[in-house]
Design a protein around this motif. Structure first.
Motif, PDB file in Angstrom:
ATOM      1  N   ASN A  99       6.352   6.950 -15.178  1.00 55.05           N
ATOM      2  CA  ASN A  99       5.094   6.559 -15.496  1.00 55.05           C
ATOM      3  C   ASN A  99       4.472   7.162 -16.846  1.00 55.05           C
ATOM      4  N   ALA A 105       2.409   1.257  -7.575  1.00 57.32           N
ATOM      5  CA  ALA A 105       1.493   0.052  -7.769  1.00 57.32           C
ATOM      6  C   ALA A 105       1.451   0.037  -9.492  1.00 57.32           C
ATOM      7  N   LYS A 106       1.220   1.157 -10.166  1.00 60.19           N
ATOM      8  CA  LYS A 106       1.500   1.062 -11.398  1.00 60.19           C
ATOM      9  C   LYS A 106       2.645   0.870 -12.002  1.00 60.19           C
ATOM     10  N   ASN A 110       3.414  -2.908 -11.585  1.00 66.82           N
ATOM     11  CA  ASN A 110       2.695  -3.602 -12.575  1.00 66.82           C
ATOM     12  C   ASN A 110       2.972  -3.784 -13.983  1.00 66.82           C
ATOM     13  N   LYS A 112       3.219   1.958  -0.688  1.00 70.94           N
ATOM     14  CA  LYS A 112       2.858   1.433  -1.864  1.00 70.94           C
ATOM     15  C   LYS A 112       1.764   2.446  -2.558  1.00 70.94           C
ATOM     16  N   THR A 113       1.939   3.504  -3.053  1.00 69.35           N
ATOM     17  CA  THR A 113       0.878   4.414  -3.636  1.00 69.35           C
ATOM     18  C   THR A 113       0.595   3.798  -4.892  1.00 69.35           C
ATOM     19  N   ASP A 114      -0.676   4.444  -5.271  1.00 67.19           N
ATOM     20  CA  ASP A 114      -1.204   4.074  -6.509  1.00 67.19           C
ATOM     21  C   ASP A 114      -0.234   4.173  -7.641  1.00 67.19           C
ATOM     22  N   PHE A 115       0.751   5.189  -7.423  1.00 69.37           N
ATOM     23  CA  PHE A 115       1.734   5.597  -8.522  1.00 69.37           C
ATOM     24  C   PHE A 115       2.691   4.346  -8.721  1.00 69.37           C
TER      25      PHE A 115
END
Length: 495
Positions: A487, A102-103, A106, A97-100
């Motif tokens: 993204n 997660a974004k 979400n 679960k990287t920041d990418f």
């Protein structure tokens, strides 16, 4: 040594033995670095029109559209979207679960494809996990976005449904490239396996946009020619062969599309990448700048044609020849330090050769660190200096001066071009005769675990247009909104 099977294969691809040997020779000799004069800037080579000039150019384009000239939008659209989903594919492998990720998770409801995704998930069961959502988005059992080209993905939400980049380009065409009879011509280069899907989409949506904008579309497609593929080589520069012993050819890059461009019947051609589109609420800026650079093009072309007709007549004065030199130098940024040594008759021949070429105007945006070709003043093989769009691979990074030019460049090219491809007598230029064949490059790749050398043809807006008259015009950064990762669709410009 070529076998009979090799020769048959070459024949099927439309590649001669001479062409194969020439490509293999390129691996041995490499390509020369380009000799640079300077980076182009607002002070040298990049035009920033005044408000009065903007009005003149915009009017010039509106007037041109009332005439008989045929305008066309050319959109390279065969690129697969797999790189756009690189992070999502990695998540399916490792569930990290990287920041990418997660974004992405979400903001899932903000994507234009969300309704299709929910429907596909529901068909396959009730599992609402993130892994299921991503697998359904990318996989062939779901939306198959991981296997489709960008042009067919849903990018933007509207009240009456979502739009793909193909549709956004159709809308753009209606807004700045509609001719006297209301016809909008758009040409997409596509891959053979996806062509039926493009044709199906266009057939489904074109009437809707024709009614919305009061236009009639003429939409065509072509594929990158097999004959433009380039041979792969082993480290010793012999032809690379696959596991079955067959010589390996690879697509030669976007420079191959100069062949597709050359076969189109149009006077003025806009070129723009498939993923650089925005929703309607932001289109006004894009449309204005497209009209602006087109107005610059037809204005400068008109002047060049007048000079060519004067040279043809033979009834020119020395003062008029000097005026043409200034036009070439100051407005087309084509410089030749040796002209002072020519007699008038020789000078007229030279000026005609330089004016009677395809012409392009390229939009340049201020450099904000995005990848892209840079605008430069470079030396040509005939000793002249002209404007060129260069990639980092064409520049000798061991030359500190050149590296500084590239790193400190104030602008870059977002693939925003408008081209004039007919001469002053109305004949089509043979665009393949204006390619600088010495501007290809070699890269390292691998296949089946073996290293290979790959040959890239001169890029479409780089070396393939090297011998064109070129004008750089500063355009707003707001006209450049590419989608490189999924993204990016969450950026304000795409919402």
């Amino acid at each position: 040594m070529l076998t009979q099977e090799d020769k048959l294969y070459l024949s099927q691809k439309g590649i001669s033995e001479e062409k194969l040997n020439a490509q293999l020779e390129c691996f041995k000799t490499g390509f020369p670095w380009l000799k640079l004069a300077s980076a182009a800037s607002a002070e040298s080579g990049i035009t920033i029109p005044t408000e009065a000039e903007r009005c003149e150019y915009l009017t010039a384009w509106e007037e041109y559209l009332k005439g008989e000239g045929k305008v066309l939008k050319f959109v390279p659209a065969s690129g697969a979207a797999s790189r756009m989903f690189k992070n999502l594919f990695e998540y399916l492998d490792n569930e990290e679960k990287t920041d990418f990720i997660a974004k992405f998770e979400n903001n899932l409801d903000k994507f234009a494809f969300i309704d299709d995704l929910k429907e596909a998930i529901a068909k396959n069961g009730d599992d609402e996990s993130l892994k299921t959502a991503i697998a359904t988005l990318l996989g062939k059992e779901g939306l198959s976005y991981g296997n489709l080209p960008k042009g067919l993905l849903k990018f933007h939400k509207y009240e009456d449904g979502a739009r793909t980049p193909v549709e956004e380009h159709l809308v753009e065409g209606a807004l700045y490239a509609s001719g006297k009879n209301g016809c909008v011509s758009v040409h997409f280069t596509v891959s053979p396996e996806h062509r039926p899907l493009f044709e199906e989409l266009v057939s489904k949506v074109s009437q809707k946009y024709e009614e919305k904008f009061g236009v009639k579309y003429s939409i065509s497609f072509s594929e990158q020619k097999s004959s433009t593929d380039t041979v792969a080589a082993n480290p010793d520069n012999t032809p690379f062969r696959d596991k079955n012993g067959k010589i390996l050819f690879r697509p030669g890059g976007h420079g191959a599309l100069i062949e597709n461009l050359n076969e189109l019947d149009a006077d003025i051609i806009f070129i723009k990448n498939i993923d650089n589109v925005v929703p309607d609420k932001l289109k006004a800026e894009t449309v204005e700048y497209k009209k602006l650079i087109a107005g610059v093009l037809v204005s400068k072309q008109k002047k060049a044609f007048e000079y060519l007709q004067l040279l043809d007549s033979g009834k020119y004065t020395h003062a008029e020849l000097e005026e043409i030199i200034r036009f070439l130098r100051d407005e087309l940024t084509c410089r030749n330090p040796e002209l002072k040594d020519l007699e008038d008759a020789e000078l007229a021949i030279y000026l005609k050769s330089k004016l009677n070429r395809p012409m392009r105007v390229c939009g340049m945006v201020k450099n904000v660190g995005e990848p892209g070709g840079g605008p430069f003043l470079a030396y040509n093989q005939d000793g002249t200096i002209s404007l060129q769009i260069l990639e980092s691979s064409q520049i000798d990074t061991n030359n500190a001066e050149y590296l500084q030019m590239f790193n400190n460049g104030t602008h870059f090219n977002p693939v925003d071009l408008v081209c004039a491809v007919k001469d002053y007598k109305g004949n089509k230029f043979d665009l393949t005769k204006h390619v600088d064949t010495l501007t290809g490059f070699i890269s390292s790749k691998s296949k089946d675990g073996k290293e290979l050398k790959a040959l890239e043809l001169p890029g479409l807006w780089n070396g393939a247009m090297s011998d064109w008259n070129t004008i750089f015009v500063e355009v707003s950064l707001g006209t450049f909104n590419p989608v490189k990762t999924v993204n990016d669709l969450l950026r304000e410009q795409h919402q």
